[in-house]
Design a protein around this motif. Structure first.
Motif: not given
Length: 740
Positions: A456-457, A485-489, A560-561
């Motif tokens: 989820s976002k 994981q990689v977090a996109c801000l 997260l991706t």
């Protein structure tokens, strides 16, 4: 006119038909001895009392004034279509009737009769023929009730209905003798009159006719005060909950209160039955407040309990920070409140801490989601967190279960409000659970610990919602990123729109592992584009003192991706692994050949092949034998302690060891302290360092370099090259043989 009493029906003189079409006022001033009582009886429909500032819909208004010696007392102003049927007075009466120009009536609508002494200021009779309500007021309302006087209301109620009294407006005067009170004569009561103070809860669920009297006192001459009363009488059918009693046990609670009240309904001209809450038997009112330390028997006079609601409040305070340090308290609604058949609207906890001594940490049973316009809460309840410091309107927001927020830390005292939105919240009540802990004081106004969900976002917004972050407030988000994981801000707008009056508004984004940070001036700079973070990071927002209407309000998104392996990294790793394998094979070959050439006489310095042709060879053939078949290029391993012994010894004659640094991955915590707001040396990004200054920060080694580095001691050690080196030229060069 004058004459013997009774006068009977009072006529209009002159007749309205003989008067021009103008507004008309008729006044009757009736004088009588003090011992004579006069009764005004009104024809059907009866009258309805109105308050100051109100007017009658048809323009027909009755005003009734009494007399105490030479002083005129206003009994009340009335319109048509009410419940007031008779008014009794002593010492005379002054009656006024106002008619609008278009009203052509020729009757006054009342009669005057002679009665015995009533021994009080007046008696007002109110007759109910069915369900309904009436609002009545004390004499001279809204001014003060006459000193040491007695006034009575008589209510006629059909036997199949029930009546309840509620006080709307109450003021008491300063008494020097007697006590202001109300007295009831209630059918079936064994202790008539029932005496109540003006601040007490008033009777309800009464069957049959009853009387209500207001008694004044001797007032203080210097500071008399004002006694006035406005109340409402509600008459309705007995309700289905009238005979059920509920036990509410608050004996084990501390600093807690529970209020049961009616929901605010829209105004309606038709009669709507009112709900009453009763203690024990008929001590009822439209609202009831229960306090901690006692047990209560509660019943309801209500046709539909959905028109009632509950709200509670509890205070948890700490006065001695040494006693409260690290203590925890659960924030849960008491179970015996849920057993009442009334919906809980909200329950608040006031969490008080000593200033600059302790702070608070809220830990939910289930991770929380912050409610935003982009993603609201769809649960039946939520928590609203707000600061309670005077002069600082800091609202952290609304939160509900099912999100990514693991902890909320706040610097100062707050209130946490549990709010319900749907009737089915009882089924979800088991999900409610919050624990507050008293923790060491910190200077940040708020710190959110966030562990995003992969599926989820996560929307996060600065506190105080649409009003903007308060001036000079700093808030941080500690955002954890799982290992794979990689977090996109992502920020959902390009600029904040804040305009600072004093100070600067900053945002700091800091990687927790590398401590590398970026600083953005929120007043001038464009917000950063979406960016990826492979490790946990901080987001800190510090506000300035903004210009009015240019507040700071930020909303950002974290997603997260799965982390993808870079192809370049794979190739480099493969090449590096191959080179490492070749190096290991070469080292093994060298060791094997060294054993073949080893001599047992003392330490071997080197092996020189004396069979080499020292004559200048021809250009085509440098060696007589093939390179792989001769040993012309082979050297035994040189023992540095023998060749360079004089260089590797210190003053004491011992050998120096090489300095070795070994990279180890970081295994400790990722940082509990958010980045501090400017100024700090690391924030001076454009400043140049002088020759005497040291750089403020350094870049640690990359986690992708699992090597061991050797740093030789300072010294003038000679170096040379061989024509055909065994190792790659990028490796450290081996010192040349002194014998060469």
């Amino acid at each position: 006119m004058s004459g013997p009493c009774p006068f009977g029906e009072v006529q209009l003189q002159p007749s309205t038909s003989s008067l021009p079409a103008l507004n008309r006022t008729f006044v009757w001033d009736v004088k009588a001895p003090k011992s004579v009582g006069l009764e005004l009886q009104f024809s059907v429909p009866h009258l309805r009392q109105i308050g100051p500032g109100e007017s009658c819909p048809d323009g027909v208004t009755y005003s009734v004034n009494g007399r105490i010696d030479t002083t005129s007392v206003r009994i009340g102003t009335f319109c048509s279509n009410g419940t007031v049927s008779r008014i009794k007075m002593q010492e005379g009466v002054k009656m006024t009737l106002q008619l609008p120009w278009f009203d052509r009536r020729n009757v006054s609508g009342f009669s005057i009769a002679n009665r015995t002494s009533i021994k009080r200021l007046c008696v007002i009779e109110s007759v109910f023929e069915g369900e309904g309500s009436a609002t009545l007021m004390s004499a001279n309302y809204p001014e003060g009730f006459p000193e040491d006087e007695l006034m009575t209301w008589q209510f006629v109620i059909p036997a199949h209905l029930r009546a309840s009294v509620s006080f709307l407006t109450v003021n008491v005067s300063n008494c020097v003798k007697k006590e202001e009170r109300v007295e009831y004569y209630i059918p079936g009561s064994t202790s008539n009159p029932e005496v109540f103070k003006l601040k007490d809860q008033q009777p309800g669920n009464m069957a049959g006719n009853f009387n209500l009297s207001l008694q004044g006192c001797d007032q203080d001459v210097q500071n008399p005060g004002i006694l006035r009363l406005q109340f409402r009488v509600l008459v309705q059918h007995p309700q289905k909950e009238s005979n059920k009693t509920y036990l509410v046990d608050l004996s084990n609670e501390r600093a807690m209160s529970l209020t049961i009240e009616a929901r605010s309904d829209t105004l309606s001209h038709r009669f709507v039955p009112t709900c009453f809450v009763c203690l024990e038997s008929w001590t009822c009112s439209t609202n009831l407040t229960l306090t901690s330390g006692s047990k209560y028997k509660v019943s309801f006079l209500c046709d539909s309990l959905t028109r009632l609601r509950m709200k509670g409040e509890k205070t948890i305070s700490c006065t001695d920070h040494r006693y409260c340090h690290r203590k925890s308290f659960p924030l849960q609604v008491p179970e015996n409140i849920f057993q009442l058949p009334v919906q809980l609207h909200h329950f608040s906890w006031k969490l008080l801490v000593p200033k600059e001594k302790l702070s608070l940490a809220l830990v939910p049973t289930q991770k929380l989601q912050q409610s935003t316009n982009e993603r609201g809460c769809n649960t039946s309840f939520s928590y609203f967190v707000a600061g309670t410091v005077p002069g600082q309107d800091l609202y952290f927001g609304s939160f509900c279960p099912g999100g990514s927020i693991e902890q909320i830390r706040v610097k100062q005292s707050i209130s946490v409000t549990f709010r319900t939105f749907k009737p089915n919240f009882r089924q979800e009540a088991s999900r409610q659970g919050l624990t507050v802990s008293f923790i060491p004081y910190f200077k940040e106004d708020g710190i959110f610990t966030v562990t995003p969900d992969i599926k989820s976002k996560v929307y996060l917004r600065t506190p105080t919602l649409d009003w903007g972050l308060p001036p000079l407030t700093s808030v941080s988000w500690n955002i954890s990123v799982p290992r794979n994981q990689v977090a996109c801000l992502t920020f959902l707008k390009e600029r904040t729109g804040v305009v600072c009056q004093t100070g600067r508004a900053f945002m700091i984004i800091q990687e927790q592992r590398s401590h590398a940070e970026e600083i953005f001036n929120l007043e001038d700079q464009v917000l950063p584009k979406p960016r990826f973070h492979h490790h946990s990071f901080w987001v800190n927002i510090s506000n300035c003192s903004p210009v009015s209407g240019k507040h700071l309000d930020l909303l950002f998104l974290v997603t997260l991706t799965p982390r993808k392996t870079d192809l370049t990294v794979i190739i480099i790793a493969a090449v590096g692994g191959g080179a490492l394998l070749l190096f290991a094979l070469g080292l093994i070959i060298c060791c094997v050949k060294r054993k073949k050439k080893e001599i047992n006489k003392g330490p071997v310095v080197g092996i020189y092949n004396g069979n080499i042709n020292t004559q200048m060879p021809k250009q085509q053939k440098k060696f007589q034998r093939g390179r792989k078949d001769n040993d012309s290029h082979v050297y035994a391993v040189i023992d540095d302690t023998m060749v360079y012994g004089q260089l590797l010894q210190d003053f004491n004659g011992s050998f120096l060891q090489a300095e070795v640094d070994t990279y180890r991955p970081f295994q400790g915590p990722t940082g509990d302290c958010p980045p501090s707001p400017p100024p700090i040396c690391s924030r001076a990004l454009t400043a140049k360092l002088t020759a005497e200054e040291h750089p403020p920060c350094f870049s640690p080694e990359s986690e992708n370099e699992p090597y061991t580095f050797s740093h030789p001691n300072n010294g003038n050690v000679g170096s040379g090259k061989t024509d055909i080196p065994l190792l790659d030229t990028q490796e450290p060069v081996k010192p040349a043989d002194p014998g060469e």
